[in-house]
Scaffold this motif. Structure first.
Motif, PDB file in Angstrom:
ATOM      1  N   ASP A 133      -3.391 -28.562   2.901  1.00 56.08           N
ATOM      2  CA  ASP A 133      -2.692 -27.277   2.846  1.00 56.08           C
ATOM      3  C   ASP A 133      -1.351 -27.510   2.162  1.00 56.08           C
ATOM      4  O   ASP A 133      -0.465 -28.147   2.723  1.00 56.08           O
ATOM      5  N   ARG A 134      -1.230 -26.995   0.951  1.00 55.39           N
ATOM      6  CA  ARG A 134      -0.007 -27.234   0.186  1.00 55.39           C
ATOM      7  C   ARG A 134       1.222 -26.693   0.902  1.00 55.39           C
ATOM      8  O   ARG A 134       2.287 -27.317   0.892  1.00 55.39           O
ATOM      9  N   GLU A 135       1.096 -25.529   1.534  1.00 58.13           N
ATOM     10  CA  GLU A 135       2.235 -24.921   2.204  1.00 58.13           C
ATOM     11  C   GLU A 135       2.694 -25.745   3.412  1.00 58.13           C
ATOM     12  O   GLU A 135       3.861 -25.714   3.788  1.00 58.13           O
ATOM     13  N   TYR A 136       1.763 -26.484   4.025  1.00 57.59           N
ATOM     14  CA  TYR A 136       2.125 -27.361   5.144  1.00 57.59           C
ATOM     15  C   TYR A 136       2.732 -28.654   4.629  1.00 57.59           C
ATOM     16  O   TYR A 136       3.686 -29.180   5.210  1.00 57.59           O
ATOM     17  N   LEU A 137       2.193 -29.144   3.543  1.00 62.95           N
ATOM     18  CA  LEU A 137       2.619 -30.437   3.026  1.00 62.95           C
ATOM     19  C   LEU A 137       3.972 -30.364   2.331  1.00 62.95           C
ATOM     20  O   LEU A 137       4.812 -31.256   2.482  1.00 62.95           O
ATOM     21  N   CYS A 138       4.203 -29.305   1.577  1.00 62.15           N
ATOM     22  CA  CYS A 138       5.441 -29.183   0.799  1.00 62.15           C
ATOM     23  C   CYS A 138       6.107 -27.841   1.108  1.00 62.15           C
ATOM     24  O   CYS A 138       5.430 -26.834   1.327  1.00 62.15           O
ATOM     25  N   THR A 139       7.415 -27.829   1.065  1.00 66.12           N
ATOM     26  CA  THR A 139       8.152 -26.592   1.292  1.00 66.12           C
ATOM     27  C   THR A 139       8.065 -25.707   0.053  1.00 66.12           C
ATOM     28  O   THR A 139       7.786 -26.180  -1.055  1.00 66.12           O
ATOM     29  N   LYS A 140       8.344 -24.406   0.265  1.00 64.88           N
ATOM     30  CA  LYS A 140       8.274 -23.438  -0.825  1.00 64.88           C
ATOM     31  C   LYS A 140       9.308 -23.731  -1.918  1.00 64.88           C
ATOM     32  O   LYS A 140       9.145 -23.343  -3.068  1.00 64.88           O
ATOM     33  N   THR A 141      10.386 -24.442  -1.547  1.00 70.66           N
ATOM     34  CA  THR A 141      11.446 -24.705  -2.520  1.00 70.66           C
ATOM     35  C   THR A 141      10.998 -25.709  -3.585  1.00 70.66           C
ATOM     36  O   THR A 141      11.616 -25.804  -4.641  1.00 70.66           O
ATOM     37  N   LEU A 142       9.927 -26.470  -3.291  1.00 68.81           N
ATOM     38  CA  LEU A 142       9.432 -27.451  -4.259  1.00 68.81           C
ATOM     39  C   LEU A 142       8.465 -26.764  -5.218  1.00 68.81           C
ATOM     40  O   LEU A 142       7.443 -26.222  -4.806  1.00 68.81           O
ATOM     41  N   THR A 143       8.795 -26.824  -6.492  1.00 69.75           N
ATOM     42  CA  THR A 143       7.912 -26.206  -7.487  1.00 69.75           C
ATOM     43  C   THR A 143       6.676 -27.059  -7.739  1.00 69.75           C
ATOM     44  O   THR A 143       5.626 -26.546  -8.124  1.00 69.75           O
ATOM     45  N   VAL A 144       6.801 -28.370  -7.540  1.00 67.92           N
ATOM     46  CA  VAL A 144       5.677 -29.282  -7.717  1.00 67.92           C
ATOM     47  C   VAL A 144       5.485 -30.058  -6.417  1.00 67.92           C
ATOM     48  O   VAL A 144       6.445 -30.563  -5.838  1.00 67.92           O
ATOM     49  N   CYS A 145       4.243 -30.146  -5.964  1.00 65.54           N
ATOM     50  CA  CYS A 145       3.938 -30.816  -4.701  1.00 65.54           C
ATOM     51  C   CYS A 145       3.087 -32.051  -4.977  1.00 65.54           C
ATOM     52  O   CYS A 145       1.987 -31.949  -5.546  1.00 65.54           O
ATOM     53  N   TYR A 146       3.603 -33.228  -4.607  1.00 68.91           N
ATOM     54  CA  TYR A 146       2.902 -34.485  -4.850  1.00 68.91           C
ATOM     55  C   TYR A 146       2.547 -35.151  -3.525  1.00 68.91           C
ATOM     56  O   TYR A 146       3.306 -35.112  -2.558  1.00 68.91           O
ATOM     57  N   LEU A 147       1.379 -35.786  -3.508  1.00 71.50           N
ATOM     58  CA  LEU A 147       0.980 -36.678  -2.426  1.00 71.50           C
ATOM     59  C   LEU A 147       0.932 -38.080  -3.033  1.00 71.50           C
ATOM     60  O   LEU A 147       0.134 -38.349  -3.935  1.00 71.50           O
ATOM     61  N   LYS A 148       1.827 -38.969  -2.566  1.00 69.23           N
ATOM     62  CA  LYS A 148       1.929 -40.310  -3.149  1.00 69.23           C
ATOM     63  C   LYS A 148       1.189 -41.316  -2.283  1.00 69.23           C
ATOM     64  O   LYS A 148       1.230 -41.240  -1.059  1.00 69.23           O
ATOM     65  N   MET A 149       0.540 -42.258  -2.952  1.00 69.90           N
ATOM     66  CA  MET A 149      -0.252 -43.267  -2.227  1.00 69.90           C
ATOM     67  C   MET A 149      -0.314 -44.552  -3.033  1.00 69.90           C
ATOM     68  O   MET A 149       0.039 -44.592  -4.227  1.00 69.90           O
TER      69      MET A 149
END
Length: 335
Positions: free
Chosen positions: A91-107
């Motif tokens: 869920d992008r909205e759970y993972l990243c806040t609305k203020t972030l224009t780009v949402c990354y999951l790093k691994m």
């Protein structure tokens, strides 16, 4: 030991120790992928073995593992095929806040013997999975009927957890002769609406206006949310009291007892509150003799006998009564 003549310095020797370190083979480049949020569990993101040029047969022996730099393990690697797949819906909205224009999951993808580390950045793309919502289901406004046209009133804006084109794009107002809206854009790109009065209000005609404000996002298909806008029209003292008759002709017997009812005057006012509360009084055109003979109740408008009536003394009594409201700018009428 150095033995030389007195006053002669001995040479100094420096021991130089050279230490060689063993270096593992580590590859720290970054590989980028992108997927939409809410992908089903088990969905394959990419084949890491192919993209990273790894021997699939050696993945198990080299203890290939995936370390996520996050609180939850959303993905894993199939050691037999080298595929990166979804373990749990993201869920992008759970993972990243609305203020972030780009949402990354790093691994990190780690292999042993020899040690190799691959950095992975997985961009989570927003989908239009949320509808705009207002903070309140009903927005109440109090607007005076004396408000000039063109006046603006701020309305609560809707919020949408989605970003970009999937966030709130515009607003619509239900059909109204008195009101319209104008959509504004804030500095942060958020959208909000101003309610604009386009026609003068009249509380006596319509005391409450029920409107529907709809927020629409820019997704495909678009999603929307609604809120009720309830406008309460505040009264101004724009109506005078009105008697139910312009002239009252009353006949009364002489020697009627004190307190006898002569006439019950009745005036009404279309306004409300103090603007409709009426008090009655004699005007200056009513003689003192008449006022001494007849009593006027200022609250009810009842006129009763106050003094003795004698036909031979007075046959006709003329009186003028004022009905005035109790508004700030009192309005009156006479009969």
């Amino acid at each position: 030991l150095c033995q030389r003549a007195p006053g002669t310095l001995c040479p100094r020797y420096v021991l130089l120790a050279v230490i060689f370190s063993s270096v593992y083979s580590v590859w720290a480049s970054v590989t980028h992928y992108s997927i939409p949020e809410e992908m089903k569990e088990g969905s394959v993101v990419a084949n890491l073995a192919t993209d990273l040029s790894l021997d699939v047969k050696s993945l198990g022996k080299r203890k290939m593992r995936l370390d996520l730099i996050a609180n939850k393990k959303y993905l894993d690697v199939n050691k037999e095929t080298g595929e990166l797949y979804v373990v749990e819906k993201i869920d992008r909205e759970y993972l990243c806040t609305k203020t972030l224009t780009v949402c990354y999951l790093k691994m990190e993808v780690i292999l042993e013997n020899p040690l190799r580390i691959f950095n992975i950045e997985l961009e989570i793309l927003d989908i239009n999975d949320n509808a705009p919502q207002f903070r309140r289901d009903a927005i109440h406004l109090d607007i005076s009927e004396s408000t000039p046209t063109g006046e603006r009133f701020s309305l609560s804006n809707a919020v949408d957890p989605d970003v970009g084109s999937n966030s709130v794009k515009t607003y619509h107002l239900s059909e109204s002769e008195q009101f319209t809206i104008e959509v504004q854009t804030g500095r942060d790109g958020s959208k909000f609406a101003d309610l604009i009065l386009k026609q003068t209000l009249d509380r006596e005609q319509q005391a409450v206006h029920n409107l529907i404000l709809t927020a629409v996002d820019g997704g495909t298909p678009a999603r929307s949310g609604t809120a009720s806008v309830i406008v309460h029209v505040l009264d101004t003292n724009d109506n005078p009291p009105i008697f139910d008759q312009s002239i009252y002709n009353v006949k009364i017997m002489e020697n009627s007892p004190i307190g006898s009812l002569v006439v019950d005057l009745n005036a009404t006012d279309l306004d409300e509150g103090l603007n409709s509360d009426i008090s009655y009084s004699y005007s200056l055109y009513t003689s003192e003799k008449t006022q001494e003979t007849f009593n006027l109740n200022p609250a009810t408008g009842e006129i009763t006998v106050k003094g003795m009536l004698n036909y031979e003394d007075f046959r006709i009594y003329d009186m003028e009564v004022i009905a005035a409201d109790k508004g700030a700018n009192s309005v009156a009428c006479t009969t």
